[in-house]
Design a protein around this motif. Structure first.
Motif, PDB file in Angstrom:
ATOM      1  N   ALA A  89     -43.030 -47.791  91.552  1.00 38.96           N
ATOM      2  CA  ALA A  89     -43.344 -46.400  91.263  1.00 38.96           C
ATOM      3  C   ALA A  89     -44.241 -45.837  92.332  1.00 38.96           C
ATOM      4  O   ALA A  89     -45.009 -46.544  92.940  1.00 38.96           O
ATOM      5  N   ALA A  90     -44.117 -44.581  92.553  1.00 44.21           N
ATOM      6  CA  ALA A  90     -45.003 -43.915  93.497  1.00 44.21           C
ATOM      7  C   ALA A  90     -45.728 -42.834  92.759  1.00 44.21           C
ATOM      8  O   ALA A  90     -45.290 -41.715  92.691  1.00 44.21           O
ATOM      9  N   SER A  91     -46.809 -43.179  92.176  1.00 44.24           N
ATOM     10  CA  SER A  91     -47.535 -42.171  91.429  1.00 44.24           C
ATOM     11  C   SER A  91     -48.374 -41.351  92.376  1.00 44.24           C
ATOM     12  O   SER A  91     -48.610 -41.728  93.506  1.00 44.24           O
ATOM     13  N   ILE A  92     -48.786 -40.247  91.890  1.00 47.99           N
ATOM     14  CA  ILE A  92     -49.515 -39.313  92.731  1.00 47.99           C
ATOM     15  C   ILE A  92     -50.956 -39.312  92.290  1.00 47.99           C
ATOM     16  O   ILE A  92     -51.260 -39.058  91.136  1.00 47.99           O
ATOM     17  N   ASP A  93     -51.819 -39.615  93.210  1.00 47.37           N
ATOM     18  CA  ASP A  93     -53.227 -39.632  92.866  1.00 47.37           C
ATOM     19  C   ASP A  93     -53.639 -38.227  92.504  1.00 47.37           C
ATOM     20  O   ASP A  93     -53.483 -37.307  93.273  1.00 47.37           O
ATOM     21  N   PRO A 150     -43.995 -53.858  91.930  1.00 43.12           N
ATOM     22  CA  PRO A 150     -43.090 -53.203  91.005  1.00 43.12           C
ATOM     23  C   PRO A 150     -43.714 -53.177  89.629  1.00 43.12           C
ATOM     24  O   PRO A 150     -44.487 -54.075  89.287  1.00 43.12           O
ATOM     25  N   ALA A 193     -43.497 -36.463  89.774  1.00 44.56           N
ATOM     26  CA  ALA A 193     -43.191 -37.873  90.061  1.00 44.56           C
ATOM     27  C   ALA A 193     -41.946 -38.334  89.319  1.00 44.56           C
ATOM     28  O   ALA A 193     -41.210 -39.194  89.799  1.00 44.56           O
ATOM     29  N   ALA A 194     -41.716 -37.752  88.156  1.00 43.59           N
ATOM     30  CA  ALA A 194     -40.544 -38.138  87.376  1.00 43.59           C
ATOM     31  C   ALA A 194     -39.289 -37.423  87.867  1.00 43.59           C
ATOM     32  O   ALA A 194     -38.209 -37.644  87.344  1.00 43.59           O
ATOM     33  N   ALA A 253     -37.941 -50.356  89.484  1.00 45.71           N
ATOM     34  CA  ALA A 253     -38.290 -49.807  90.789  1.00 45.71           C
ATOM     35  C   ALA A 253     -39.788 -49.657  90.950  1.00 45.71           C
ATOM     36  O   ALA A 253     -40.496 -49.387  89.998  1.00 45.71           O
ATOM     37  N   HIS A 291     -46.933 -47.828  95.053  1.00 49.50           N
ATOM     38  CA  HIS A 291     -47.695 -48.933  94.503  1.00 49.50           C
ATOM     39  C   HIS A 291     -47.266 -50.237  95.126  1.00 49.50           C
ATOM     40  O   HIS A 291     -46.135 -50.410  95.543  1.00 49.50           O
ATOM     41  N   ALA A 309     -36.834 -42.472  91.464  1.00 42.02           N
ATOM     42  CA  ALA A 309     -37.151 -42.879  90.099  1.00 42.02           C
ATOM     43  C   ALA A 309     -35.983 -42.589  89.173  1.00 42.02           C
ATOM     44  O   ALA A 309     -35.572 -43.435  88.392  1.00 42.02           O
TER      45      ALA A 309
END
Lengths: 202, 251
Positions: free
Chosen positions: B116-120, B137, B39-40, B114, B134, B85
């Motif tokens: 974030a689009a975290s990964i479940d 923001p 994700a980073a 920004a 998400h 990101a």
């Protein structure tokens, strides 16, 4: 560090300002992928744990921790390496606070995920003991006001120094010391209550 | 400031220490580490997905498109979000409400950043579409700004509107001519431009369409969700909803 501008007053669509050196030029720090990777590897666990102790579920903490590092990735060039831990913890607290506010309806039982956690390596009894202990810990922490809880967790669990906590929370050192004193008193009084309770704690 | 001894050290065998020890012992899953690295935007080595991973490291969506592995779809979206990101590509348009009153003393500042689009890390299977971005923001602490004496000062070069327009127009043209891969590559280059991007919503719109046209419906939906999250009533919201509604939406 304070600019006197409330977060809500800030322009909502602009990027955060970059640091400005005395020369008037913007300061940028190394943003090599290796630095970011090292940061993730070293600080993911403390950040995640902090998010858990401030009341997020495991799943919420997973998401929030990723958000923290996505933010760090975006702003790596702005983050002073000497203060990156403070940045991460401070961001984690903000993200955690927001997660509290926007907590979704889904309340999942973390039991099913417990076996996949690192601390599941011990036997089942120990695991259950740890889980019970953590539940008690969280109960005591939840009884504290947030300002005390955060200082307590950062000091007693994450082992930050008081100076570091002052940096994370942007508080005067005296305030940190005073909050820690009060938090410890509340914690120990809660522990004493549990110890006096006959039978097995919940 | 002299730090007092920690409770764990003063109450080694007591209940206080046991509780604190349990708190310290807890940790995230190993999978979270891998997911966070991805994700980073630095997860190529962790993902280890052959050509897809190489492309991820090289920052080329088109290479991923060509890779055609079963994982490329998910990886593409994740990679793009990772680049977003790192590159600071997504402009936030929602308020960040952080209670000032958390502390009686001044609270840490926050600024918008920004989405974030975290990964479940547990509920989402590896193959289907990557999780939605998400819905808000993230609040961000101000970066510590004390520079070390030796820190080199580099003047950032934010793209001009003209540069941004040129890049997005080029991507549009490439997309219109049926070359979605080229459009995505152009957008990747646009994303890598330093500084804030004023035409980011437009770039997202083109990216969404390019992904949809290239058959990456899941990734297109992630972008659509991001667009909607940023600006639910914006000019591109209708198109984003259309894309979201066109597939198997997973919320």
């Amino acid at each position: 560090m304070h600019t006197g501008v409330s977060p809500i007053e800030r322009p909502q669509t602009s990027e955060p300002p970059l640091p400005v050196a005395s020369s008037g030029e913007r300061v940028r720090f190394p943003a090599a992928p290796a630095r970011l990777e090292e940061l993730v590897r070293r600080e993911l666990t403390p950040v995640w744990r902090l998010l858990r102790r401030v009341g997020l579920s495991e799943a919420e903490a997973d998401d929030a921790a990723q958000q923290v590092f996505i933010v760090a990735a975006r702003r790596l060039a702005e983050i002073d390496p000497a203060r990156q831990r403070a940045f991460l913890f401070s961001t984690a607290l903000h993200v955690g606070r927001r997660a509290h506010r926007t907590r979704s309806r889904r309340r999942e039982d973390d039991d099913d995920a417990l076996v996949s956690r690192r601390d599941s390596v011990p036997g089942l009894d120990e695991l259950l003991d740890q889980k019970r202990a953590r539940a008690l810990l969280d109960e005591l922490l939840a009884a504290m006001s947030e300002d005390l809880r955060v200082v307590f967790v950062l000091y007693e669990i994450e082992e930050l120094t008081m100076a570091e906590i002052a940096q994370v929370l942007e508080l005067p050192p005296g305030t940190v010391a005073s909050r820690l004193r009060r938090a410890r008193a509340e914690f120990q009084s809660g522990v004493a209550r549990i110890e006096k309770t006959p039978g097995e704690p919940r | 400031m002299t730090d007092p001894e920690r409770l764990l050290d003063t109450d080694g065998g007591g209940l206080s220490a046991a509780l604190l020890r349990a708190g310290r012992a807890e940790g995230p899953s190993d999978k979270l580490l891998a997911d966070t690295l991805v994700a980073a935007g630095i997860g190529a080595a962790v993902v280890g997905a052959g050509a897809a991973a190489t492309a991820l490291g090289a920052g080329s969506s088109s290479a991923l498109l060509k890779a055609g592995s079963t994982t490329s779809l998910t990886t593409l979206a994740i990679k793009w979000l990772g680049i977003g990101a790192v590159g600071g590509v997504v402009t936030v348009s929602a308020a960040v409400g952080v209670e000032k009153s958390m502390h009686s003393a001044p609270a840490p500042q926050v600024t918008a950043a920004a989405p974030a689009a975290s990964i479940d890390t547990r509920s989402r299977p590896p193959q289907p579409a990557p999780g939605p971005a998400h819905s808000e923001p993230e609040p961000v602490a101000s970066a510590p700004i004390t520079p070390p004496p030796s820190a080199p000062a580099v003047k950032p070069t934010a793209p001009s509107i003209a540069e941004e327009t040129r890049a997005i127009d080029q991507a549009r043209r490439e997309l219109a001519s049926g070359n979605a891969s080229a459009a995505l590559a152009t957008l990747d280059a646009y994303d890598r431009l330093p500084g804030p991007h004023r035409l980011q919503p437009e770039a997202l719109l083109v990216r969404m369409d390019a992904l949809a046209k290239s058959g990456n419906a899941a990734a297109a939906r992630v972008v659509a969700k991001s667009l909607l999250d940023q600006s639910p009533n914006g000019p591109h919201a209708a198109r984003a909803r259309q894309v979201l509604g066109s597939g198997d939406q997973k919320e």
